[in-house]
Scaffold this motif. Structure first.
Motif, PDB file in Angstrom:
ATOM      1  N   ALA A  72     -43.845 -35.481  44.829  1.00  0.00           N
ATOM      2  CA  ALA A  72     -43.040 -36.444  44.076  1.00  0.00           C
ATOM      3  C   ALA A  72     -41.555 -36.127  44.221  1.00  0.00           C
ATOM      4  N   GLU A  73     -41.241 -34.821  44.171  1.00  0.00           N
ATOM      5  CA  GLU A  73     -39.847 -34.395  44.360  1.00  0.00           C
ATOM      6  C   GLU A  73     -39.364 -34.770  45.759  1.00  0.00           C
ATOM      7  N   LEU A  74     -40.240 -34.534  46.745  1.00  0.00           N
ATOM      8  CA  LEU A  74     -39.866 -34.834  48.124  1.00  0.00           C
ATOM      9  C   LEU A  74     -39.645 -36.330  48.314  1.00  0.00           C
ATOM     10  N   GLN A  75     -40.473 -37.137  47.668  1.00  0.00           N
ATOM     11  CA  GLN A  75     -40.311 -38.588  47.795  1.00  0.00           C
ATOM     12  C   GLN A  75     -38.972 -39.040  47.220  1.00  0.00           C
ATOM     13  N   ASN A  76     -38.585 -38.480  46.076  1.00  0.00           N
ATOM     14  CA  ASN A  76     -37.272 -38.813  45.495  1.00  0.00           C
ATOM     15  C   ASN A  76     -36.143 -38.408  46.421  1.00  0.00           C
TER      16      ASN A  76
END
Lengths: 235, 315
Positions: A72-76
């Motif tokens: 999720a962090e990487l997607q942001n």
């Protein structure tokens, strides 16, 4: 607008350490350029916990350490970087010239390629040397470039029975693709020539001559020149 | 320093460390020890740092003449082993001296064992790693399997003050029936009934099982009607379960970089060590877990390794 690009990146879960990011679902220079740009931007701004970024035709695989980051962090982070893509200067792709001695023992299938396409061998060589081929992806064996942009007049199906050993440096055609075998390996592509240049040299300071997103231009050379270049490579 | 002279090389013996990272985009697979857990334990048992090169032994072990005083340990598959014809235990450190003969025999359970020497096996680093990638002829000992007559060097390491022994409750069992946890994806949306088949059937490990991948045999895992048979080639992860045209799954391993077949599920990281110890004829059943569970298990495994490190270094 580039119709083949997804409006928004699509994400796929590749296990507990891999996030696959897709920018389109076709083999297309614009899509590949997006992949290349994102790979460059990420390498310049390495996100915490990312161990490897692998660009291919239309997708990036991001390998991460789940103890440090989360998809999720990487997607942001990817969304932020993508929004800034317009203002970031992406270095232009390089063009690498690869000398090739066509036909003869080096290109045992060049007559097949010529015959199936109603061309002379000289025309095959001329057509193969014309384009600046886009390296969509490197893989299969160390340094094997998957090239786009082969003239339709040269499209030839794979061999019915693959060779158990294709010599190092062989240049081949398979359907609408062309490529080079950097190390000796099995393979089913139609071989039309061979390069004396070492495409993969693990002991060399830079083991590779190009990367995905760069371009390759073939240049026809004589057998004498081939022999001379082999000697130079050995030094 | 010369430490081993290879008398017989065993079935498929290579030098491996954690792997070669950062070059997959150039077509160089990660390689590295297939069973990361046993690999780390072997190194801990001889007080090596985490990423130290060892010998990976497959099914049949080598016979080695010892050329220098050293501490050794073998972890992983259950395997018979003698030092000068006297039995020695796996998962326990032992000392050797020049002239000793270490005979590592055939595995009794599991598939791969790791022989660590204190100071580590010393071969040149190629692109940041000592791992052998046989297909590319790079790394390890001249890029190839060991053979009789090879002489292997080790680095300088601090000798152990006492014997190190793995706590017995932490030694994995290698049963012939494996329950392997996996997360759907990356292409689970290409399947429907195929997902039920993969999570509800037994698959047998075929004889085509090596460091590139494990081919399984079982019921056909079919793509959902109308889905394309292949995808545009993309990078693969160790543990990805690929469904090729014959609909028999392949668990991909560490010597693969790209592929054009769909991957229905991916084995979770902590269970890759279990797969690495499977041999032809074993049965595998996949159990579905969530990404969150896989991450939790990953972090628990890391903590477990840290505890183990502390525990063993007391010895």
């Amino acid at each position: 607008m580039q119709a083949d690009l997804f409006e928004k990146a699509r994400f796929r879960t590749a296990g507990d350490r891999g996030l696959l990011v897709e920018y389109g679902d076709v083999i297309d220079p614009d899509v590949n350029n997006k992949v290349r740009s994102m790979a460059i931007v990420m390498e310049d701004n390495p996100p915490q916990g990312v161990t490897e970024i692998i660009p291919t035709y239309r997708s990036l695989l991001i390998i991460y350490d789940p103890a440090i980051t989360h998809p999720a962090e990487l997607q942001n982070m990817l969304a932020t970087l993508e929004a800034r893509l317009g203002e970031i200067k992406i270095p232009p792709p390089r063009t690498v010239e690869i000398p090739v001695c066509y036909g003869g023992d080096f290109g045992p299938d060049i007559d097949t390629v010529a015959g199936q396409n109603n061309l002379t061998v000289a025309e095959v060589i001329k057509l193969h040397c014309e384009p600046q081929y886009l390296i969509y992806m490197v893989g299969f064996t160390p340094g094997f470039p998957f090239l786009g942009g082969l003239s339709e007049k040269l499209h030839t199906p794979r061999l019915e029975t693959p060779r158990t050993l294709v010599p190092e440096g062989s240049v081949g055609i398979a359907n609408n693709q062309t490529g080079i075998y950097p190390i000796a390996s099995p393979g089913g592509w139609q071989l039309i020539g061979r390069t004396p240049v070492k495409l993969f040299a693990p002991a060399r300071r830079n083991p590779f001559l190009y990367q995905a997103g760069d371009r390759i231009k073939f240049k026809a050379i004589s057998a004498e020149k081939y022999a001379r270049l082999v000697k130079e490579e050995a030094q | 320093m010369e430490v081993f002279s290879v008398l017989t090389p065993g079935g498929y013996t290579t030098i491996q460390d954690e792997g070669r990272f950062g070059y997959q985009q150039m077509g160089i697979p990660v390689s590295g020890a297939l069973d990361a857990f046993a690999f780390h334990c072997a190194n801990l048992l001889v007080s090596n740092t985490k990423n130290t090169a060892v010998m990976e032994i497959t099914v049949m072990g080598p016979r080695l003449e010892i050329m220098a005083a050293a501490d050794l340990a073998v972890a992983g598959a259950g395997i018979g082993m003698t030092l000068n014809a006297q039995p020695v235990e796996t998962w326990t450190s032992f000392s050797v001296k020049p002239g000793d003969i270490l005979d590592i025999q055939q595995v009794q359970s599991g598939c791969r064992a790791y022989l660590a020497v204190n100071g580590g096996i010393d071969v040149p680093e190629v692109m940041g790693s000592r791992s052998t990638y046989v297909g590319g002829n790079i790394g390890g000992y001249h890029g190839r399997l060991l053979k009789a007559g090879d002489v292997i060097n080790c680095g300088r390491g601090k000798r152990l003050s006492g014997r190190r022994k793995m706590p017995s409750d932490m030694i994995p069992a290698y049963p012939p029936e494996l329950l392997i946890r996996a997360i759907p994806g990356p292409q689970d949306d290409f399947f429907q009934e195929g997902l039920e088949v993969i999570f509800q059937s037994d698959f047998m490990v075929s004889t085509k099982a090596d460091r590139m991948g494990y081919r399984l045999q079982g019921p056909e895992v079919r793509l959902h009607k109308g889905m394309p048979k292949s995808i545009i080639s993309e990078p693969t992860m160790p543990g990805g379960v690929q469904i090729p045209a014959d609909e028999q799954p392949i668990i991909l391993f560490v010597e693969q970089t790209v592929g054009g077949y769909t991957k229905i599920v991916t084995v979770i990281s902590v269970d890759l060590s279990k797969v690495a110890q499977a041999t032809p004829g074993d049965t595998i059943r996949f159990e579905r877990v969530s990404l969150e569970t896989a991450h939790k298990l990953y972090q628990e495994q890391q903590k477990k390794m840290q505890r183990l490190e502390t525990k063993l270094s007391d010895a």
